[in-house]
Design an enzyme around this catalytic site. Sequence first.
Site, PDB file in Angstrom:
ATOM      1  N   ASP A 185       0.799  -1.185  -0.063  1.00  0.00           N
ATOM      2  CA  ASP A 185      -0.012   0.035   0.039  1.00  0.00           C
ATOM      3  C   ASP A 185       0.832   1.274  -0.007  1.00  0.00           C
ATOM      4  OD1 ASP A 185      -2.413  -1.563   0.113  1.00  0.00           O
ATOM      5  OD2 ASP A 185      -1.864  -1.939   2.209  1.00  0.00           O
ATOM      6  N   HIS A 218      -5.171  -3.325   5.898  1.00  0.00           N
ATOM      7  CA  HIS A 218      -4.968  -3.723   4.315  1.00  0.00           C
ATOM      8  C   HIS A 218      -6.238  -4.379   3.759  1.00  0.00           C
ATOM      9  CE1 HIS A 218      -2.661  -5.009   1.030  1.00  0.00           C
ATOM     10  NE2 HIS A 218      -2.944  -6.270   1.142  1.00  0.00           N
TER      11      HIS A 218
HETATM   12  P1  NAI Z   1      -0.337 -18.366  -5.544  1.00  0.00           P
HETATM   13  O1  NAI Z   1      -1.451 -19.174  -5.318  1.00  0.00           O
HETATM   14  O2  NAI Z   1       0.407 -17.971  -6.580  1.00  0.00           O
HETATM   15  O3  NAI Z   1       0.651 -18.976  -4.559  1.00  0.00           O
HETATM   16  C1  NAI Z   1       0.164 -19.541  -3.116  1.00  0.00           C
HETATM   17  C2  NAI Z   1       1.160 -20.858  -2.968  1.00  0.00           C
HETATM   18  O4  NAI Z   1       0.681 -21.030  -1.631  1.00  0.00           O
HETATM   19  C3  NAI Z   1       1.086 -21.740  -3.781  1.00  0.00           C
HETATM   20  O5  NAI Z   1       2.265 -22.190  -4.414  1.00  0.00           O
HETATM   21  C4  NAI Z   1       0.450 -22.831  -2.888  1.00  0.00           C
HETATM   22  O6  NAI Z   1       0.926 -24.443  -3.301  1.00  0.00           O
HETATM   23  C5  NAI Z   1       1.062 -22.565  -1.344  1.00  0.00           C
HETATM   24  N1  NAI Z   1       0.342 -23.175  -0.431  1.00  0.00           N
HETATM   25  C6  NAI Z   1      -1.112 -23.160  -0.434  1.00  0.00           C
HETATM   26  N2  NAI Z   1      -1.352 -23.895   0.929  1.00  0.00           N
HETATM   27  C7  NAI Z   1      -0.033 -24.003   1.643  1.00  0.00           C
HETATM   28  C8  NAI Z   1       0.482 -24.617   2.727  1.00  0.00           C
HETATM   29  N3  NAI Z   1      -0.360 -24.874   3.784  1.00  0.00           N
HETATM   30  N4  NAI Z   1       1.730 -24.481   3.056  1.00  0.00           N
HETATM   31  C9  NAI Z   1       2.465 -24.174   2.171  1.00  0.00           C
HETATM   32  N5  NAI Z   1       2.265 -23.379   1.015  1.00  0.00           N
HETATM   33  C10 NAI Z   1       0.785 -23.783   0.691  1.00  0.00           C
HETATM   34  O7  NAI Z   1      -0.818 -16.888  -4.647  1.00  0.00           O
HETATM   35  P2  NAI Z   1       0.140 -15.615  -4.598  1.00  0.00           P
HETATM   36  O8  NAI Z   1      -0.227 -14.813  -5.734  1.00  0.00           O
HETATM   37  O9  NAI Z   1       1.456 -15.830  -4.429  1.00  0.00           O
HETATM   38  O10 NAI Z   1      -0.641 -14.883  -3.151  1.00  0.00           O
HETATM   39  C11 NAI Z   1      -0.391 -15.602  -2.003  1.00  0.00           C
HETATM   40  C12 NAI Z   1      -1.226 -14.689  -0.902  1.00  0.00           C
HETATM   41  O11 NAI Z   1      -0.707 -13.502  -0.809  1.00  0.00           O
HETATM   42  C13 NAI Z   1      -2.667 -14.693  -1.129  1.00  0.00           C
HETATM   43  O12 NAI Z   1      -3.311 -14.798  -0.167  1.00  0.00           O
HETATM   44  C14 NAI Z   1      -2.643 -13.141  -1.681  1.00  0.00           C
HETATM   45  O13 NAI Z   1      -4.151 -12.503  -1.470  1.00  0.00           O
HETATM   46  C15 NAI Z   1      -1.878 -12.472  -0.589  1.00  0.00           C
HETATM   47  N6  NAI Z   1      -1.384 -11.067  -1.220  1.00  0.00           N
HETATM   48  C16 NAI Z   1      -1.004 -10.307  -0.492  1.00  0.00           C
HETATM   49  C17 NAI Z   1      -0.668  -9.079  -0.584  1.00  0.00           C
HETATM   50  C18 NAI Z   1      -0.228  -7.983   0.511  1.00  0.00           C
HETATM   51  O14 NAI Z   1      -0.424  -6.867   0.340  1.00  0.00           O
HETATM   52  N7  NAI Z   1       0.047  -8.545   1.811  1.00  0.00           N
HETATM   53  C19 NAI Z   1      -0.514  -8.548  -1.907  1.00  0.00           C
HETATM   54  C20 NAI Z   1      -0.848  -9.371  -2.877  1.00  0.00           C
HETATM   55  C21 NAI Z   1      -1.190 -10.832  -2.550  1.00  0.00           C
END
Ligand code: NAI
Length: 376
Positions: A185, A218
Amino acid sequence: MPHPINPALQPNTLKISILGAAGGIGQSLSLLLKTQLHFPLKTNSTQRDKNHIHLALYDVNEDAINGVVADLSHIDTPVSISNHSPATGIKDCLMNSSLVIIPAGMPRKPGMNREDLFNINAKIMSNLTDDIAKYCDLSKVFVLIISNPVNSLVPVMVNRLWHKHQDVSKNTHIERRIMGVTKLDIVRAKTFLHEVTIDADITPRSNDMPDVPVIGGHSGETIMPLFSQSRSYKSLDKDQLAYLIHRVQYGGDEVVKAKNGLGSATLSMAHAGFKVVNKFVSLLLGNVSEIHGICYVSLLDSEGHPTAMGMEKLLPLIDNCAFFSIPMTITKKGVTSVDYDIVDRMDDHERNEMLPLCLPKLKKSVETGSKFAIEN
Ligand code: NAI
């Protein structure tokens, strides 16, 4: 050569675990950490507590993490790397970690808000919390939570450790070292402000893009970019301010829409996450004794007492919301003080219009997360 599962870590090694490392954020962040963390090589390492960095990458998607680690391990930097999945167990990943970064969980699809992710991601966060309680030293470890909804998942982890893992969390002050990552942000606020001021030719074209503090939470209206604290504030008219505030609050939607079902921000998030991790690495290597930044943290300990200096002053200003992001000072013990004055320095719009919209929503998200942790 196979990648070591449990490399014999030297006492001078700073171990960083990434849980969810094969995902969009996990991969990009791992690449940045593997290629850009150069602290130990630059200066005299004898002064440091630690002088080597190890990345332990874990994901439930075994094929994907195998590929990611094999790929990254060919990069010619001294940051070492190991590969972990349910097949090998999370224990070796977490043991001796000083910093655990969590981007594990489902990202948004078009039409979803961050709260829609709660049910799935809260379960993932609960399981990972149990693993952290089991394998990490709760009196020392730092945890950075990237997974959404950050507003509720940080309360999930903190409350689960207090209530379900009292035996290991008691007297560790772990809540001072669990941080929700809201830096994206701030990165967005800075970028969008720069675009507006450049277009209007208000500030000279330069690489110097000053930070805009973003406080609160957030998600949507809980995100409070404080443009009143920026150098260009006086030059912005009402319409520009309204545009900027809305764009920071809903900037994530632009990426979700553009990706059209393929997820949410990953590259900009990895960039923002790297900035945060970089500071923590500097602290944990012993290069600096304190760092400053904005993270989303618990303001209270398990007995309801303020966790750091300034929180007792902040709490009444924010209707006793128990979790909040605010500028803070962090040492190896965790958050030591917060800049509660920033709430006094807000302009009328921020204080009278934005804060009353933020607080009830944020309190509700905190309650959702805390309740889930206690009841599940
Ligand atoms: P993605 O789907 O590309 O990656 C998530 C990964 O987590 C996958 O490789 C999956 O296999 C793994 N995963 C699922 N359950 C798991 C577990 N129990 N243990 C270990 N790994 C596990 O998703 P992406 O795009 O990387 O986003 C991840 C998270 O980050 C989402 O919840 C998203 O909303 C959040 N996010 C947060 C932001 C922030 O500003 N804090 C900004 C953008 C996204």
